[in-house]
Motif scaffolding. Structure first.
Motif, short mmCIF file in Angstrom:
data_model
loop_
_atom_site.label_atom_id
_atom_site.label_comp_id
_atom_site.label_asym_id
_atom_site.label_seq_id
_atom_site.Cartn_x
_atom_site.Cartn_y
_atom_site.Cartn_z
N GLY A 96 0.82 -1.22 0.00
CA GLY A 96 0.00 0.00 0.00
C GLY A 96 0.85 1.27 0.00
N TRP A 97 0.27 2.34 -0.56
CA TRP A 97 0.94 3.65 -0.53
C TRP A 97 1.34 4.01 0.89
N HIS A 98 0.40 3.73 1.84
CA HIS A 98 0.62 4.11 3.24
C HIS A 98 1.77 3.34 3.88
N GLY A 152 5.19 21.92 -10.15
CA GLY A 152 4.52 21.73 -11.44
C GLY A 152 3.07 22.20 -11.37
N TYR A 153 2.41 21.92 -10.25
CA TYR A 153 1.02 22.40 -10.08
C TYR A 153 1.02 23.93 -10.00
N ASN A 154 2.00 24.49 -9.25
CA ASN A 154 2.10 25.96 -9.16
C ASN A 154 2.19 26.57 -10.55
N LEU A 182 -9.80 14.39 -4.80
CA LEU A 182 -9.68 13.02 -4.29
C LEU A 182 -8.24 12.51 -4.43
N GLY A 183 -7.80 11.69 -3.45
CA GLY A 183 -6.41 11.21 -3.47
C GLY A 183 -5.45 12.36 -3.39
N CYS A 184 -5.74 13.31 -2.48
CA CYS A 184 -5.05 14.62 -2.48
C CYS A 184 -3.68 14.58 -1.82
N GLY A 185 -3.28 13.47 -1.18
CA GLY A 185 -1.97 13.42 -0.53
C GLY A 185 -1.80 14.54 0.47
N SER A 212 -9.53 14.73 0.03
CA SER A 212 -9.58 13.45 0.76
C SER A 212 -8.50 12.50 0.25
N ASP A 213 -8.11 11.60 1.12
CA ASP A 213 -7.13 10.58 0.77
C ASP A 213 -7.36 9.42 1.73
N TYR A 214 -7.10 8.20 1.27
CA TYR A 214 -7.31 7.07 2.18
C TYR A 214 -6.21 6.99 3.23
N HIS A 215 -5.07 7.70 3.02
CA HIS A 215 -3.93 7.62 3.93
C HIS A 215 -4.02 8.70 5.01
N ALA A 232 -10.61 9.38 3.54
CA ALA A 232 -11.63 8.58 2.85
C ALA A 232 -11.06 8.02 1.55
N PRO A 233 -11.35 6.76 1.24
CA PRO A 233 -11.00 6.28 -0.10
C PRO A 233 -11.83 7.03 -1.14
N ALA A 234 -11.34 7.12 -2.35
CA ALA A 234 -12.03 7.90 -3.39
C ALA A 234 -13.47 7.44 -3.55
N ALA A 235 -13.70 6.15 -3.44
CA ALA A 235 -15.04 5.62 -3.68
C ALA A 235 -16.01 5.94 -2.55
N MET A 265 -8.60 14.83 -9.55
CA MET A 265 -7.69 13.76 -9.11
C MET A 265 -6.33 14.05 -9.73
N PHE A 266 -5.35 14.23 -8.88
CA PHE A 266 -4.00 14.53 -9.34
C PHE A 266 -3.11 13.32 -9.12
N ASP A 267 -2.67 12.72 -10.21
CA ASP A 267 -1.70 11.64 -10.15
C ASP A 267 -2.07 10.54 -9.16
N CYS A 268 -3.32 10.14 -9.16
CA CYS A 268 -3.71 9.10 -8.20
C CYS A 268 -4.71 8.10 -8.76
N LEU A 269 -5.40 8.39 -9.87
CA LEU A 269 -6.40 7.44 -10.37
C LEU A 269 -5.75 6.07 -10.62
N HIS A 270 -4.56 6.10 -11.23
CA HIS A 270 -3.91 4.83 -11.57
C HIS A 270 -3.39 4.10 -10.33
N ASP A 271 -3.27 4.81 -9.18
CA ASP A 271 -2.81 4.16 -7.93
C ASP A 271 -3.95 3.40 -7.24
N MET A 272 -5.17 3.66 -7.66
CA MET A 272 -6.31 3.08 -6.96
C MET A 272 -6.56 1.64 -7.39
N SER A 322 -2.61 -3.64 -3.83
CA SER A 322 -2.88 -3.82 -2.39
C SER A 322 -4.34 -3.58 -2.04
N GLN A 323 -5.11 -3.03 -3.01
CA GLN A 323 -6.50 -2.66 -2.72
C GLN A 323 -7.47 -3.62 -3.40
N ASP A 324 -8.74 -3.56 -3.01
CA ASP A 324 -9.77 -4.40 -3.62
C ASP A 324 -9.77 -4.19 -5.14
C1 LIG Z 1 1.22 9.82 -6.20
S1 LIG Z 1 0.30 10.29 -4.81
C2 LIG Z 1 -0.42 11.85 -5.34
C3 LIG Z 1 -0.88 12.68 -4.19
C4 LIG Z 1 -1.47 14.04 -4.56
N1 LIG Z 1 -2.66 13.93 -5.38
C5 LIG Z 1 -0.45 14.91 -5.27
O1 LIG Z 1 -0.62 15.15 -6.47
O2 LIG Z 1 0.51 15.36 -4.62
C6 LIG Z 1 -1.08 9.16 -4.90
C7 LIG Z 1 -2.08 9.36 -3.77
O3 LIG Z 1 -3.21 8.50 -4.00
C8 LIG Z 1 -3.68 8.07 -2.75
N2 LIG Z 1 -4.54 6.90 -2.96
C9 LIG Z 1 -4.22 5.67 -3.41
N3 LIG Z 1 -5.30 4.89 -3.48
C10 LIG Z 1 -6.36 5.64 -3.07
C11 LIG Z 1 -7.75 5.41 -2.94
N4 LIG Z 1 -8.29 4.24 -3.28
N5 LIG Z 1 -8.54 6.42 -2.50
C12 LIG Z 1 -7.99 7.63 -2.17
N6 LIG Z 1 -6.69 7.90 -2.27
C13 LIG Z 1 -5.88 6.93 -2.73
C14 LIG Z 1 -2.41 7.80 -1.97
O4 LIG Z 1 -2.63 7.70 -0.59
C15 LIG Z 1 -1.55 8.99 -2.39
O5 LIG Z 1 -1.73 10.07 -1.52
#
Ligand SMILES: C[S@@+](CC[C@H](N)C(=O)[O-])C[C@H]1O[C@@H](n2cnc3c(N)ncnc32)[C@H](O)[C@@H]1O
Length: 359
Positions: free
Chosen positions: A138-140, A157-159, A186-189, A209-212, A237-240, A252-259, A315-317
């Motif tokens: 898991g990311w965490h 890069g976001y700036n 969502l998945g805001c880190g 929100s972020d699950y971590h 919270a998880p994204a779902a 969603m910034f750089d996180c959809l593919h991590d889910m 690591s996730q469902d």
């Molecule tokens: C590469 S980091 C990006 C973080 C942030 N969005 C950024 O751009 O700095 C990926 C993030 O996705 C989160 N993440 C992974 N699976 C997730 C899920 N199912 N629901 C919510 N967040 C999730 C992780 O905890 C991590 O914070």
């Protein structure tokens, strides 16, 4: 072509060229640790704008032992990260090195990139073990350098892009943000993107929100430091399961593919959005075919994908494991499987693709 390549006899010259290329790679691997060391010990910052310094002057300025400083400087000079002046045995930073190594708000800032790389490498024994069984990590479960490095790498890069070009590339979104709407990130880190949007659009309200939970604790601190607590909240919270509905914008910034279940997340986004709402998906730059990504950016991202993103999803469902180089076609499939009907690439940079999805 490839069969001919595979069956041709060994070429000694090519073999030596490959070995010497590998020497460069070993130097680069070690340099990741050296850059993080220079960043953490303040060596680059002490060199910045100081003019040429001997190792002993640099040691005095930083409180780091001179013998370590001298060896570090020589390794840096050999790799082109620091300049060396033989006359007087002195070291200095060229203007470009100063920006890239010491200015955390510059889009060229590099230490965060190296920090997330070194964190991934240090955690790699777990990934090697997981690869045997196919289990996820898991990311965490990663070390702090991964979380901090990720924030320090992405934030500049976001700036540079989010407010000036990515949001304006979406249909009608900036006007809504200026007027005042509800936004979910969502998945805001650590919340860099959430805080940046909240700073630019004070009439809107933002829920990150972020699950971590560790990341959300840091995001709350960052919001307090930025003075945007009146319009930003953060939830674990998880994204779902992100709370609420009627959002004008979901990001969603750089996180959809991590889910693990990006389609499940897409379905939830569909339900969270106001009828005319927009989902902005920022993903790593990638083409649809493997051969499109066999370049330096693709190489770095496939590396992160192997060590961070793919194990995180596994690591996730569901464990769909899109990977960091999923490409536009696969992201489109995920989004449309979630029930959204409109999808387009709205913007891109050398490091990111920005997609717009609507109901
Ligand atoms: C590469 S980091 C990006 C973080 C942030 N969005 C950024 O751009 O700095 C990926 C993030 O996705 C989160 N993440 C992974 N699976 C997730 C899920 N199912 N629901 C919510 N967040 C999730 C992780 O905890 C991590 O914070």
């Amino acid at each position: 072509m490839s069969t001919i390549q595979a069956s041709r006899p060994l070429d000694e010259e090519r073999l030596m060229a490959f070995v010497f290329r590998a020497v460069e790679e070993v130097g680069a691997t070690l340099n990741a640790a050296l850059v993080v060391m220079g960043d953490k010990l303040g060596l680059y910052r002490a060199l910045a704008g100081a003019g040429p310094l001997t190792a002993s002057q640099l040691a005095d300025k930083t409180g780091v032992a001179e013998r370590y400083v001298r060896e570090w400087c020589n390794a840096q000079a050999a790799g082109g990260f620091v300049e060396y002046e033989p006359d007087g045995n002195r070291y200095f930073l060229a203007p470009e090195q100063t920006v890239a190594l010491t200015e955390p708000d510059s889009p060229a800032f590099l230490p965060g990139f190296f920090q997330v790389a070194i964190g991934s490498v240090l955690d790699s024994p777990r990934i090697t073990e997981a690869a045997l069984s196919g289990a996820g990590v898991g990311w965490h479960e990663h070390s702090h350098d991964v979380f901090d490095g990720c924030e320090r790498f992405f934030r500049p890069g976001y700036n540079a892009n989010l407010v000036p070009s990515w949001l304006p590339a979406l249909d009608g979104v900036v006007e809504k943000l200026e007027r005042g709407v509800k936004v979910a990130d969502l998945g805001c880190g650590h919340g860099s993107s959430t805080i940046l949007m909240a700073t630019a659009y004070p009439n809107s309200t933002f829920v990150g929100s972020d699950y971590h939970d560790g990341s959300i604790t840091t995001a709350r601190q960052r919001a307090a430091e930025a003075g945007v607590e009146d319009r930003v909240t953060f939830e674990v919270a998880p994204a779902a399961a992100h709370p609420g509905s009627g959002y004008a914008l979901v990001t969603m910034f750089d996180c959809l593919h991590d889910m693990g279940d990006p389609v499940g997340a897409a379905r939830h986004v569909h339900d969270m959005l106001a009828p005319d709402g927009t989902w902005m998906i920022v993903e790593p730059q990638a083409g649809d075919r493997i051969e499109d990504n066999l370049n330096p950016v693709g190489r770095a991202y496939y590396g992160f994908s192997t060590l961070l993103c793919t194990p995180a999803s596994l690591s996730q469902d569901v464990g769909m494991a899109l990977g960091a180089q999923a490409g536009e076609a696969r992201i489109r499939d995920v989004v449309t499987a979630g029930g959204l009907t409109r999808f387009r690439r709205a913007a891109e940079t050398p490091f990111n693709n920005v997609f717009e999805a609507r109901r």
